[in-house]
Scaffold this motif. Sequence first.
Motif, PDB file in Angstrom:
ATOM      1  N   ALA A 168      14.518  -1.885  -1.578  1.00  0.00           N
ATOM      2  CA  ALA A 168      15.802  -1.220  -1.850  1.00  0.00           C
ATOM      3  C   ALA A 168      15.719  -0.375  -3.123  1.00  0.00           C
ATOM      4  CB  ALA A 168      16.905  -2.273  -1.977  1.00  0.00           C
ATOM      5  N   LEU A 169      15.080  -0.895  -4.166  1.00  0.00           N
ATOM      6  CA  LEU A 169      14.940  -0.123  -5.413  1.00  0.00           C
ATOM      7  C   LEU A 169      14.068   1.103  -5.204  1.00  0.00           C
ATOM      8  CD1 LEU A 169      14.476  -3.073  -7.944  1.00  0.00           C
ATOM      9  CD2 LEU A 169      16.472  -1.555  -7.754  1.00  0.00           C
ATOM     10  N   ASN A 170      12.963   0.953  -4.508  1.00  0.00           N
ATOM     11  CA  ASN A 170      12.087   2.101  -4.258  1.00  0.00           C
ATOM     12  C   ASN A 170      12.766   3.156  -3.394  1.00  0.00           C
ATOM     13  OD1 ASN A 170       9.235   1.878  -5.418  1.00  0.00           O
ATOM     14  ND2 ASN A 170       9.557  -0.178  -4.621  1.00  0.00           N
ATOM     15  N   ASN A 171      13.555   2.724  -2.407  1.00  0.00           N
ATOM     16  CA  ASN A 171      14.308   3.687  -1.602  1.00  0.00           C
ATOM     17  C   ASN A 171      15.288   4.472  -2.467  1.00  0.00           C
ATOM     18  OD1 ASN A 171      13.049   3.025   0.765  1.00  0.00           O
ATOM     19  ND2 ASN A 171      14.731   1.811   1.614  1.00  0.00           N
TER      20      ASN A 171
ATOM     21  N   HIS B  98      14.761   8.426  -2.691  1.00  0.00           N
ATOM     22  CA  HIS B  98      15.594   9.220  -1.782  1.00  0.00           C
ATOM     23  C   HIS B  98      17.018   9.477  -2.280  1.00  0.00           C
ATOM     24  CE1 HIS B  98      12.316   8.587   0.970  1.00  0.00           C
ATOM     25  NE2 HIS B  98      12.546   7.283   1.062  1.00  0.00           N
ATOM     26  N   ALA B  99      17.525   8.641  -3.181  1.00  0.00           N
ATOM     27  CA  ALA B  99      18.952   8.724  -3.497  1.00  0.00           C
ATOM     28  C   ALA B  99      19.286   9.712  -4.610  1.00  0.00           C
ATOM     29  CB  ALA B  99      19.478   7.335  -3.883  1.00  0.00           C
TER      30      ALA B  99
ATOM     31  N   LEU C 177       0.812  -1.209   0.000  1.00  0.00           N
ATOM     32  CA  LEU C 177       0.000   0.000   0.000  1.00  0.00           C
ATOM     33  C   LEU C 177       0.850   1.267   0.000  1.00  0.00           C
ATOM     34  CD1 LEU C 177      -2.835  -0.959   2.515  1.00  0.00           C
ATOM     35  CD2 LEU C 177      -2.878  -0.988   0.024  1.00  0.00           C
ATOM     36  N   ALA C 178       1.855   1.327   0.883  1.00  0.00           N
ATOM     37  CA  ALA C 178       2.643   2.559   0.983  1.00  0.00           C
ATOM     38  C   ALA C 178       3.394   2.845  -0.316  1.00  0.00           C
ATOM     39  CB  ALA C 178       3.619   2.452   2.148  1.00  0.00           C
ATOM     40  N   GLN C 179       4.077   1.830  -0.831  1.00  0.00           N
ATOM     41  CA  GLN C 179       4.823   2.042  -2.066  1.00  0.00           C
ATOM     42  C   GLN C 179       3.880   2.279  -3.239  1.00  0.00           C
ATOM     43  OE1 GLN C 179       7.529  -1.196  -2.617  1.00  0.00           O
ATOM     44  NE2 GLN C 179       8.638  -0.815  -0.708  1.00  0.00           N
ATOM     45  N   GLY C 180       2.769   1.537  -3.267  1.00  0.00           N
ATOM     46  CA  GLY C 180       1.809   1.730  -4.354  1.00  0.00           C
ATOM     47  C   GLY C 180       1.208   3.114  -4.328  1.00  0.00           C
ATOM     48  N   LEU C 181       0.851   3.586  -3.136  1.00  0.00           N
ATOM     49  CA  LEU C 181       0.285   4.926  -3.022  1.00  0.00           C
ATOM     50  C   LEU C 181       1.304   5.995  -3.429  1.00  0.00           C
ATOM     51  CD1 LEU C 181      -1.728   4.579   0.313  1.00  0.00           C
ATOM     52  CD2 LEU C 181      -2.671   4.870  -1.987  1.00  0.00           C
ATOM     53  N   ALA C 182       2.565   5.774  -3.100  1.00  0.00           N
ATOM     54  CA  ALA C 182       3.600   6.737  -3.510  1.00  0.00           C
ATOM     55  C   ALA C 182       3.701   6.798  -5.029  1.00  0.00           C
ATOM     56  CB  ALA C 182       4.944   6.330  -2.902  1.00  0.00           C
ATOM     57  N   ALA C 183       3.635   5.641  -5.685  1.00  0.00           N
ATOM     58  CA  ALA C 183       3.700   5.624  -7.152  1.00  0.00           C
ATOM     59  C   ALA C 183       2.469   6.263  -7.768  1.00  0.00           C
ATOM     60  CB  ALA C 183       3.844   4.181  -7.639  1.00  0.00           C
ATOM     61  N   ILE C 184       1.304   5.983  -7.168  1.00  0.00           N
ATOM     62  CA  ILE C 184       0.066   6.594  -7.671  1.00  0.00           C
ATOM     63  C   ILE C 184       0.130   8.114  -7.515  1.00  0.00           C
ATOM     64  CG2 ILE C 184      -2.415   6.804  -7.236  1.00  0.00           C
ATOM     65  CD1 ILE C 184      -2.297   3.792  -6.420  1.00  0.00           C
ATOM     66  N   ALA C 185       0.597   8.548  -6.342  1.00  0.00           N
ATOM     67  CA  ALA C 185       0.704   9.993  -6.109  1.00  0.00           C
ATOM     68  C   ALA C 185       1.641  10.642  -7.124  1.00  0.00           C
ATOM     69  CB  ALA C 185       1.203  10.256  -4.685  1.00  0.00           C
ATOM     70  N   LEU C 186       2.743   9.977  -7.461  1.00  0.00           N
ATOM     71  CA  LEU C 186       3.678  10.527  -8.442  1.00  0.00           C
ATOM     72  C   LEU C 186       2.989  10.689  -9.800  1.00  0.00           C
ATOM     73  CD1 LEU C 186       6.553  11.364  -9.218  1.00  0.00           C
ATOM     74  CD2 LEU C 186       7.041   8.952  -9.673  1.00  0.00           C
TER      75      LEU C 186
END
Length: 421
Positions: free
Chosen positions: A336-339, A343-344, A224-233
Amino acid sequence: MMNSEQPRGPASDHLAAATDGEEAATSLLGSNRELAILYTIAGQLNRKVDVREALQEVLSQVTRLLGLKTGWVWLLDEEGEPFLAASLSLPPYLADHPDRMTGRCLCLDTFLGGNLASAANINVLRCSRLRNAEREGDPSSWGLRFHASVPIHVGEMPLGVLNVASEDWRELHSSELQLLHIIGDQIGLAIQRARLSAEHTRAAARLAAIEERNRLAREIHDTLAQGLAAIALQLETADALLLSQPERAQAAIRRALALARSNLEEARRSVMDLRAAPLQDHSLPDALALLVKRLRAESGTRLEFRYEPSPAPGPGRFPALSPHHEAGLYRIAQEALNNALRHAAAEQITLTLAVRDKMIVLQVQDDGRGFDPERARDYTREGHFGLAGMSERARLLGAQISIESLPGAGTSISVYLPYQG
């Protein structure tokens, strides 16, 4: 004066020797019988898991082997109050009236008062529960008046009392009372073992519940968290392009909808404790290759996937892992890829999956801004759980994780999972 002591002849010597031999044989038989009793009781206590069932078997063995008829066991609950844990052949006066087998009595008061604490203090006590029946001549009491009370301890902790009786009561010999005392000690150890086992089971259940909550938290974060971040983007992109480039804005909205549907399905699978959706129809190397391809298309960042199979001769297939291990490695790579993407500010990210000397190595490297690994706890306190989640996943997989980074020098996250094969 004549000596009253007559000289012993050969016949007298033979008679004395025979008598001594009979006494030795009787003593030996008695010792063997006691050992057999203890062996039988120990076997019953070790075989039975349920304490009450074990006590019932012990009562049956004790009364039979000592030629008695009736027995019952009191145990103390967590508040120190006695309850009837097992009984055998109680007279109708007691069996038909359960209320008469509740509360205190003379033997329990003696035990709880500390006067029934050792072999020397085991006594034959008049049964106060049968006093009225005795006074009234009630035949349903079977004429029971006395019983032997045996304390049950473990160390200094009082656990309860074992009572045995019979209609034609005879006071038990000191050796029999001592035998009952040893049996009482065996019962005490069995009860303590059962209680420790139950406590261990409860502790394991609590630990399992905590780990399950952690698992669900990781799954929610990973889906959910990663999916929501991608949706928000995607929605932010659509908002920025809505007026100037409506067609691209619509494409971003369609991608956001597709991501929402995909992540909803993945969240359902995670909660149901199924494998990660990408692993349903793919091997781990294929699923990681697809993950990199999708993230590369969504982010525009240069992402590369490298697979290094085992150099040993053979078909080159990826080692057979359990779904739990495959899903765990996939989730660590995904996090790791999403981080790195979020962030990187990296220009190049490389995901490597290698099989080396009975070891599976998963590595994510980027050339981004890096960070100070010593501040990992600070990130967790600030609400960023990625590093902590990856470390926890690796631990549950039985893997080692290495996180290397320096501010301005990129980051490398490596996971080492041993496997059999």
